[in-house]
Design an enzyme around this catalytic site. Structure first.
Site, PDB file in Angstrom:
ATOM      1  N   CYS A  80      22.503  61.577  15.116  1.00 24.38           N
ATOM      2  CA  CYS A  80      22.554  61.578  13.944  1.00 24.38           C
ATOM      3  C   CYS A  80      23.398  62.476  13.264  1.00 24.38           C
ATOM      4  O   CYS A  80      22.731  63.926  13.317  1.00 24.38           O
ATOM      5  CB  CYS A  80      21.183  61.279  12.911  1.00 24.38           C
ATOM      6  SG  CYS A  80      21.316  60.439  11.438  1.00 24.38           S
ATOM      7  N   LEU A  81      24.838  62.332  12.755  1.00 24.95           N
ATOM      8  CA  LEU A  81      25.562  63.421  12.440  1.00 24.95           C
ATOM      9  C   LEU A  81      25.084  63.957  11.017  1.00 24.95           C
ATOM     10  O   LEU A  81      24.793  63.400  10.023  1.00 24.95           O
ATOM     11  CB  LEU A  81      26.691  63.083  12.692  1.00 24.95           C
ATOM     12  CG  LEU A  81      27.290  62.731  14.161  1.00 24.95           C
ATOM     13  CD1 LEU A  81      28.326  62.065  14.172  1.00 24.95           C
ATOM     14  CD2 LEU A  81      27.257  63.793  14.937  1.00 24.95           C
TER      15      LEU A  81
END
Lengths: 117, 132
Positions: free
Chosen positions: A116-117
């Site tokens: 999850c950036l």
């Protein structure tokens, strides 16, 4: 009790529970609905039936696939299991602001989604 | 990370063809898990992404992996999540399967079996190869 440098414990639902530095549970087995409510409260979220549907689904995702989902797979999975009308990021964002995949995983007692950036 | 740097120089309308080449058995090292982490992260960039299982990498595909016995994440189970990440182009080397006596019945993934010649073509069509 084990004591490591990065070992934080936290009082959640009347128990001392190991968490990482971002507040994610270290052990899946420590999770309970009461723990979920405590974490949610810290995130400023009061859990409703709609929240629980997503939390339970996230736990099912993790048990099936061994990973916490990023946003896109989460939206897809919600679409498959909770209905198309809920399969959009706005809906999830309303329930778990400001980052649904991260916040909902935390409340569900799962590790932070790594991708999850 | 390399992918992020790549994204900056790529125009939005021209997705790159990326092939992840997985050659290692699932649990002897962390490479199989590292590759999967990289693949799942890369999927967020919406490139033209595919995966080829070659050599010992074909062992990653075998279902009924009992990784909980060694307290590891289950590689086969993570692979089964790939369609939810819109990763559907999976290829496996026919020769690598045959050399190891693995039949398709032992594999749960929806996957295309390629003879070495077709595999070489696939490799030559890519913009980038990422080998694990």
């Amino acid at each position: 009790m084990k004591k490591g440098k990065q070992h934080n414990t936290k009082q959640l639902a009347g128990k001392n529970i190991d968490v990482d530095k971002e507040g994610y549970l270290r052990h899946l087995d420590d999770w309970s609905e009461g723990v979920a409510e405590c974490i949610a409260q810290e995130e400023g979220i009061i859990l409703t039936q709609d929240h629980w549907a997503v939390i339970n689904l996230l736990r099912e995702f993790y048990h099936t696939f061994d990973v916490s989902p990023a946003m896109r797979p989460l939206v897809k999975y919600v679409g498959i299991h909770l209905g198309k009308e809920k399969a959009n990021s706005i809906y999830l964002l309303t329930l778990f602001p400001p980052s649904p995949a991260r916040i909902a995983s935390k409340i569900a007692g799962l590790p932070r989604p790594a991708n999850c950036l | 990370m390399m992918m992020a740097a790549e994204g900056n120089t790529t125009t939005m309308n021209a997705p790159k063809k990326l092939l992840f080449v997985l050659r290692q058995a699932p649990y002897g090292s962390t490479l199989a898990k590292d590759a999967l982490d990289a693949i799942l992260a890369t999927s967020a960039y919406e490139q033209d992404l595919s995966i080829a299982f070659i050599d010992d990498g074909v062992f990653q595909l075998i279902n009924n992996q009992q990784s909980e016995l060694i307290d590891q994440k289950n590689i086969a189970r993570i692979l089964s999540a790939l369609p939810l990440y819109d990763i559907t182009q999976l290829f496996v080397c026919a020769a690598s399967l045959a050399e190891r006596g693995i039949t398709l019945g032992a594999i749960s993934e929806d996957i295309t079996v390629l003879e070495p010649e077709a595999l070489r073509t696939l490799l030559s069509q890519q913009d980038h190869l990422l080998s694990f």
